[in-house]
Enzyme design. Structure first.
Site, PDB file in Angstrom:
ATOM      1  N   ASP A   1       0.799  -1.238   0.000  1.00  0.00           N
ATOM      2  CA  ASP A   1       0.000   0.000   0.000  1.00  0.00           C
ATOM      3  C   ASP A   1       0.822   1.274   0.000  1.00  0.00           C
ATOM      4  O   ASP A   1       0.310   2.334   0.323  1.00  0.00           O
ATOM      5  CB  ASP A   1      -0.991  -0.006   1.177  1.00  0.00           C
ATOM      6  CG  ASP A   1      -0.366   0.463   2.473  1.00  0.00           C
ATOM      7  OD1 ASP A   1       0.829   0.226   2.676  1.00  0.00           O
ATOM      8  OD2 ASP A   1      -1.086   1.096   3.274  1.00  0.00           O
ATOM      9  N   GLU A   2       2.088   1.194  -0.336  1.00  0.00           N
ATOM     10  CA  GLU A   2       2.873   2.436  -0.342  1.00  0.00           C
ATOM     11  C   GLU A   2       3.895   2.434  -1.470  1.00  0.00           C
ATOM     12  O   GLU A   2       4.369   1.386  -1.903  1.00  0.00           O
ATOM     13  CB  GLU A   2       3.577   2.663   1.000  1.00  0.00           C
ATOM     14  CG  GLU A   2       4.611   1.647   1.313  1.00  0.00           C
ATOM     15  CD  GLU A   2       5.269   1.832   2.673  1.00  0.00           C
ATOM     16  OE1 GLU A   2       5.807   2.913   2.939  1.00  0.00           O
ATOM     17  OE2 GLU A   2       5.275   0.859   3.429  1.00  0.00           O
TER      18      GLU A   2
HETATM   19  P1  TTP Z   1       0.471  -0.119   6.813  1.00  0.00           P
HETATM   20  O1  TTP Z   1       0.548   0.925   5.749  1.00  0.00           O
HETATM   21  O2  TTP Z   1       1.600  -0.217   7.773  1.00  0.00           O
HETATM   22  O3  TTP Z   1      -0.841   0.113   7.691  1.00  0.00           O
HETATM   23  P2  TTP Z   1      -2.284   0.570   7.258  1.00  0.00           P
HETATM   24  O4  TTP Z   1      -2.336   0.972   5.832  1.00  0.00           O
HETATM   25  O5  TTP Z   1      -3.276  -0.484   7.649  1.00  0.00           O
HETATM   26  O6  TTP Z   1      -2.544   1.815   8.199  1.00  0.00           O
HETATM   27  P3  TTP Z   1      -1.874   3.265   8.110  1.00  0.00           P
HETATM   28  O7  TTP Z   1      -3.012   4.197   7.889  1.00  0.00           O
HETATM   29  O8  TTP Z   1      -1.229   3.458   9.447  1.00  0.00           O
HETATM   30  O9  TTP Z   1      -0.900   3.254   6.992  1.00  0.00           O
HETATM   31  O10 TTP Z   1       0.289  -1.527   6.165  1.00  0.00           O
HETATM   32  C1  TTP Z   1      -0.477  -1.747   4.983  1.00  0.00           C
HETATM   33  C2  TTP Z   1      -1.242  -3.045   5.071  1.00  0.00           C
HETATM   34  O11 TTP Z   1      -0.347  -4.111   5.287  1.00  0.00           O
HETATM   35  C3  TTP Z   1      -2.206  -3.092   6.232  1.00  0.00           C
HETATM   36  O12 TTP Z   1      -3.493  -2.561   5.904  1.00  0.00           O
HETATM   37  C4  TTP Z   1      -2.279  -4.549   6.552  1.00  0.00           C
HETATM   38  C5  TTP Z   1      -0.936  -5.082   6.153  1.00  0.00           C
HETATM   39  N1  TTP Z   1      -0.097  -5.293   7.358  1.00  0.00           N
HETATM   40  C6  TTP Z   1      -0.062  -6.572   7.915  1.00  0.00           C
HETATM   41  O13 TTP Z   1      -0.675  -7.503   7.395  1.00  0.00           O
HETATM   42  N2  TTP Z   1       0.708  -6.761   9.041  1.00  0.00           N
HETATM   43  C7  TTP Z   1       1.392  -5.756   9.652  1.00  0.00           C
HETATM   44  O14 TTP Z   1       2.050  -5.972  10.686  1.00  0.00           O
HETATM   45  C8  TTP Z   1       1.342  -4.440   9.068  1.00  0.00           C
HETATM   46  C9  TTP Z   1       2.083  -3.302   9.712  1.00  0.00           C
HETATM   47  C10 TTP Z   1       0.581  -4.265   7.921  1.00  0.00           C
HETATM   48 MG    MG Z   2      -0.900   2.257   5.021  1.00  0.00          MG
END
Ligand code: TTP
Ligand code: MG
Length: 423
Positions: A134-135
């Site tokens: 997601d980034e």
């Molecule tokens: P992140 O971008 O770290 O988290 P997020 O998008 O859910 O929330 P934020 O708004 O803080 O960015 O991670 C992206 C996706 O990766 C997240 O939705 C689910 C997955 N993920 C896991 O499965 N296990 C983990 O430990 C993390 C950190 C993320």
């Molecule tokens: Mg995220």
């Protein structure tokens, strides 16, 4: 969520895309480079809320159903208020937020969304470096002019993401990727933070040092002991003392705090040449069960495929290496008319080579597979990443593999896998 989906919010220039060739001819020094980092908000949970209106505005925890063992993958911002976070055991999350909706992860759905997301990113720059599901980093230096300003470009991208996917993201823009990533996290969710070079002292230096990429709990603990609580203090701290505590990493740490030494955004096709990419596995004992050997060959093929794609290569020669328990070793190689970069195709070719040389009833000690005579794949044409039909074969190869790779990069080999049942 305040923004409403509306087609006319899409920036007209975004639809046309960026002229990659034009961008390549423009020379920019690192001084005026603009890097954007985009990270989706509560990604898996936001997708679940999007697809089920009853979950909107409510605490949603993704990772497993109630009572299941396992950990939280992510949770909605509503659940975060109760102290739930990624990596927390589900049981603990249930104690903290018993009324939340607990959902299993749905990898296929998230992958599909991630593919569309990359498609959108590529309309804003030809230089896109996805770093997880997601980034991504985008080098937007050459695209800003077409949008008027970096802020307008980012707003347009955020709107387009929302209009097409009904999801919010947070973006950060700075002159290097370290501060861009820092910036994208500052106003989550649905944030947009821009840090200009002359604003570093005001916007970056007062922030807690643990906000910096690369500063984990342990490093932060040591820094705190030295009285280094902010990024600014780390940036100005005497280097010799940092070196005493962190060895050679001391210098790197300070550079990160100053936003120096940050690498460029690298789109996959720019990575350096290699001659062959392979992996092998030595079994802990001698193996007579050929299914187990094939299972391992599949895993090795996935690793090889992933490395090929991450470096922007495909190859036409497959080499299989087989060692029996008495250490007699065979390598069998074949040149194929097609270019391999797909895990399954590498595996299938390896399996054929294995069958050609394997002497029945002999125990196997080692199996290996490599791909050579490498060709650079033009990812812009090979991975166009437009809206896809998930189930068609070309889509699976071109659209899904890069996202599977991102998933494996972040969460390890086992997060997502092809079914090996029919080996
Ligand atoms: P992140 O971008 O770290 O988290 P997020 O998008 O859910 O929330 P934020 O708004 O803080 O960015 O991670 C992206 C996706 O990766 C997240 O939705 C689910 C997955 N993920 C896991 O499965 N296990 C983990 O430990 C993390 C950190 C993320
Ligand atoms: Mg995220």
């Amino acid at each position: 969520m305040t923004r409403q989906p509306s087609e006319d919010l899409i920036h007209p220039k975004a639809e046309k895309g960026i002229d990659a060739a034009k961008q390549k001819t423009q020379k920019h020094t690192s001084h005026d480079r603009r890097i954007m980092h985009v990270d989706m908000d509560a990604f898996f949970a936001a997708i679940e809320q999007r697809d089920n209106p009853q979950l909107r505005g409510k605490p949603v925890i993704v990772g497993g159903t109630k009572g299941q063992r396992g950990v939280v993958a992510t949770c909605s911002y509503e659940a975060r208020k109760f102290g739930v976070k990624s990596g927390m055991p589900l049981a603990e999350a249930e104690r903290k937020c018993p009324n939340a909706a607990f959902l299993k992860t749905n990898g296929r759905k998230y992958t599909y969304t991630a593919i569309k997301l990359l498609d959108i990113f590529h309309r804003y720059s030809p230089i896109v470096e996805p770093v997880s599901i997601d980034e991504a980093y985008l080098d937007i230096t050459g695209s800003i002019r077409q949008f008027g300003s970096d802020r307008k470009l980012a707003e347009s991208l955020k709107n387009e993401v929302y209009n097409i996917l009904q999801l919010t993201c947070s973006a950060g823009i700075a002159h290097n990727r370290i501060f861009a990533k820092l910036a994208s996290g500052l106003e989550k969710p649905d944030g947009l933070t821009i840090i200009n070079r002359e604003e570093v002292a005001v916007k970056v230096f007062p922030l807690p040092v643990e906000k910096l990429w690369g500063v984990g709990d342990k490093t932060a603990e040591t820094l705190h002991k030295l009285g280094i609580t902010t990024i600014g203090k780390l940036a100005k701290y005497p280097l010799n003392i940092l070196k005493n505590y962190f060895g050679i990493n001391g210098e790197q740490l300070q550079k990160i705090a100053r936003g120096e030494g940050a690498t460029a955004v690298v789109s996959i096709k720019e990575r350096e040449d290699e001659k062959s990419i392979g992996h092998e596995h030595t079994f802990s004992g001698d193996v007579l069960n050929i299914n187990a050997v094939m299972q391992r060959l599949l895993i090795l093929s996935q690793k090889v495929g992933r490395r090929l794609r991450s470096r922007g290569f495909g190859g036409t020669i497959i080499t299989l290496k087989l060692r029996y328990s008495d250490f007699e070793t065979h390598t069998h190689r074949e040149t194929f008319p097609e270019i391999f970069w797909d895990d399954r195709e590498i595996f299938e070719a390896g399996k054929v080579l294995f069958k050609q040389i394997y002497q029945k009833k002999r125990a196997v000690r080692l199996i290996g597979i490599s791909v050579s005579r490498l060709f650079r794949i033009d990812f812009e044409s090979e991975f166009p990443l437009h809206q896809v039909d998930l189930f068609s074969e070309p889509s699976r190869k071109k659209e899904i593999l890069p996202v599977m790779d991102s998933l494996r990069d972040k969460y390890g080999e086992n997060i997502i896998s092809r079914c090996a049942a029919n080996v």
